[in-house]
Design an enzyme around this catalytic site. Structure first.
Site, mmCIF file in Angstrom:
data_model
loop_
_atom_site.group_PDB
_atom_site.id
_atom_site.type_symbol
_atom_site.label_atom_id
_atom_site.label_comp_id
_atom_site.label_asym_id
_atom_site.label_seq_id
_atom_site.Cartn_x
_atom_site.Cartn_y
_atom_site.Cartn_z
ATOM 1 C CG ASN A 105 -2.199 -0.807 0.937
ATOM 2 O OD1 ASN A 105 -3.045 -0.427 0.143
ATOM 3 N ND2 ASN A 105 -2.309 -1.960 1.590
ATOM 4 C CB ILE B 251 -3.546 -0.446 19.061
ATOM 5 C CG1 ILE B 251 -4.073 -1.694 18.346
ATOM 6 C CG2 ILE B 251 -4.699 0.481 19.452
ATOM 7 C CD1 ILE B 251 -4.884 -2.615 19.227
ATOM 8 C CG LEU B 252 -1.067 4.745 16.333
ATOM 9 C CD1 LEU B 252 -1.441 5.579 15.123
ATOM 10 C CD2 LEU B 252 0.393 4.984 16.730
ATOM 11 C CG ASN C 110 -6.006 1.272 9.502
ATOM 12 O OD1 ASN C 110 -4.931 0.952 8.992
ATOM 13 N ND2 ASN C 110 -6.795 0.387 10.103
ATOM 14 C CG HIS D 141 -9.693 -3.700 8.848
ATOM 15 N ND1 HIS D 141 -8.750 -4.237 9.697
ATOM 16 C CD2 HIS D 141 -10.742 -4.565 8.853
ATOM 17 C CE1 HIS D 141 -9.210 -5.371 10.199
ATOM 18 N NE2 HIS D 141 -10.420 -5.589 9.707
ATOM 19 C CG ASP E 70 -9.860 5.677 21.990
ATOM 20 O OD1 ASP E 70 -10.726 6.180 21.259
ATOM 21 O OD2 ASP E 70 -10.047 5.432 23.193
ATOM 22 C CD GLU F 53 -6.018 -3.978 1.596
ATOM 23 O OE1 GLU F 53 -5.085 -3.297 2.035
ATOM 24 O OE2 GLU F 53 -6.247 -5.136 2.004
HETATM 25 C C1 GRF Z 1 -3.360 -4.949 4.013
HETATM 26 O O1 GRF Z 1 -4.241 -5.994 3.711
HETATM 27 C C2 GRF Z 1 -4.016 -3.961 4.957
HETATM 28 O O2 GRF Z 1 -5.378 -3.806 4.737
HETATM 29 C C3 GRF Z 1 -3.791 -4.604 6.291
HETATM 30 O O3 GRF Z 1 -2.486 -5.157 6.198
HETATM 31 C C4 GRF Z 1 -2.172 -5.425 4.828
HETATM 32 C C5 GRF Z 1 -0.921 -4.672 4.537
HETATM 33 O O4 GRF Z 1 -0.405 -4.940 3.273
HETATM 34 N N1 GRF Z 1 -4.001 -3.683 7.358
HETATM 35 P P1 GRF Z 1 0.837 -4.120 2.731
HETATM 36 O O5 GRF Z 1 1.911 -4.122 3.820
HETATM 37 O O6 GRF Z 1 0.400 -2.735 2.402
HETATM 38 O O7 GRF Z 1 1.290 -4.895 1.518
#
Ligand code: GRF
Length: 194
Positions: free
Chosen positions: A22, A97-98, A112, A114, A147, A179
């Site tokens: 990402n 977790i922040l 974020n 998810h 949080d 994503e």
């Molecule tokens: C992704 O599936 C994201 O949604 C999750 O962890 C994974 C991270 O993938 N939180 P990358 O490190 O961006 O390849």
């Protein structure tokens, strides 16, 4: 704010813990002439995060701090964010977790991604749980960070249909592809409302 190509760009930090696909994708978008953002800082809690190589490759400032002492780590990160004039934080596969204090101090400007259709399947091992439950759809969600784990306001979501014989690995792969489309879109949505 950084001024590039005559545009004012929002200065972003990306937090990672692992592969960083990402991050790589957001970097690619940030290099587009008309991009509204620039990535000026990469943070990881994991010294071995593969994604750190993208920061090296594209000469982005990076910092790795262990979260063994979370309070200390967060203090150092806040210092770096300020120093680098970061306006928004994007968590991308960041596995810590922040704290409420950190989020408050950064004015809630943290988002974020998810890999599930929140509010369903918060937390870890989403793909396995989705398959075991026999869901017809899963997907991914970009949301503001609070949080409470994976619970902030939803910015954008994308559905992904489950296939016969899906396993966590191939479902994760299909969702990850979505994503990479969803995160830049959601980010632009947030930035146009800033
Ligand atoms: C992704 O599936 C994201 O949604 C999750 O962890 C994974 C991270 O993938 N939180 P990358 O490190 O961006 O390849």
């Amino acid at each position: 704010m950084t001024k590039l190509n005559g545009f004012k760009k929002i200065s972003i930090a990306v937090f990672i813990s692992g592969n960083g696909s990402n991050l790589k994708n957001l970097l690619k978008h940030s290099f587009k002439k008309k991009s509204k953002f620039t990535i000026n800082f990469v943070f990881s809690n994991n010294f071995k995060a593969k994604g750190l190589n993208y920061a090296i490759q594209y000469k982005i400032k990076k910092k790795v701090i262990s979260f063994k002492n979370k309070k200390k780590a967060e203090k150092k990160i806040l210092f770096e964010l300020k120093k680098n004039k970061i306006q928004l934080v994007c968590l991308a596969g960041f596995m810590k977790i922040l704290s409420k204090n950190f989020i408050k101090k950064f004015n809630g400007k943290i988002i974020n991604i998810h890999p599930s259709l929140l509010p369903k399947y918060k937390g870890l091992n989403t793909h396995l749980r989705v398959i075991q439950k026999g869901e017809k759809y899963s997907g991914c969600t970009v949301h503001f960070v609070t949080d409470k784990l994976d619970s902030g306001k939803i910015i954008l979501q994308k559905k992904v249909k489950l296939l016969k014989n899906d396993n966590p690995k191939n479902l994760a792969k299909r969702i990850l592809e979505e994503e990479h489309l969803l995160y830049p879109k959601a980010l632009n949505k947030v930035l146009s409302n800033l």
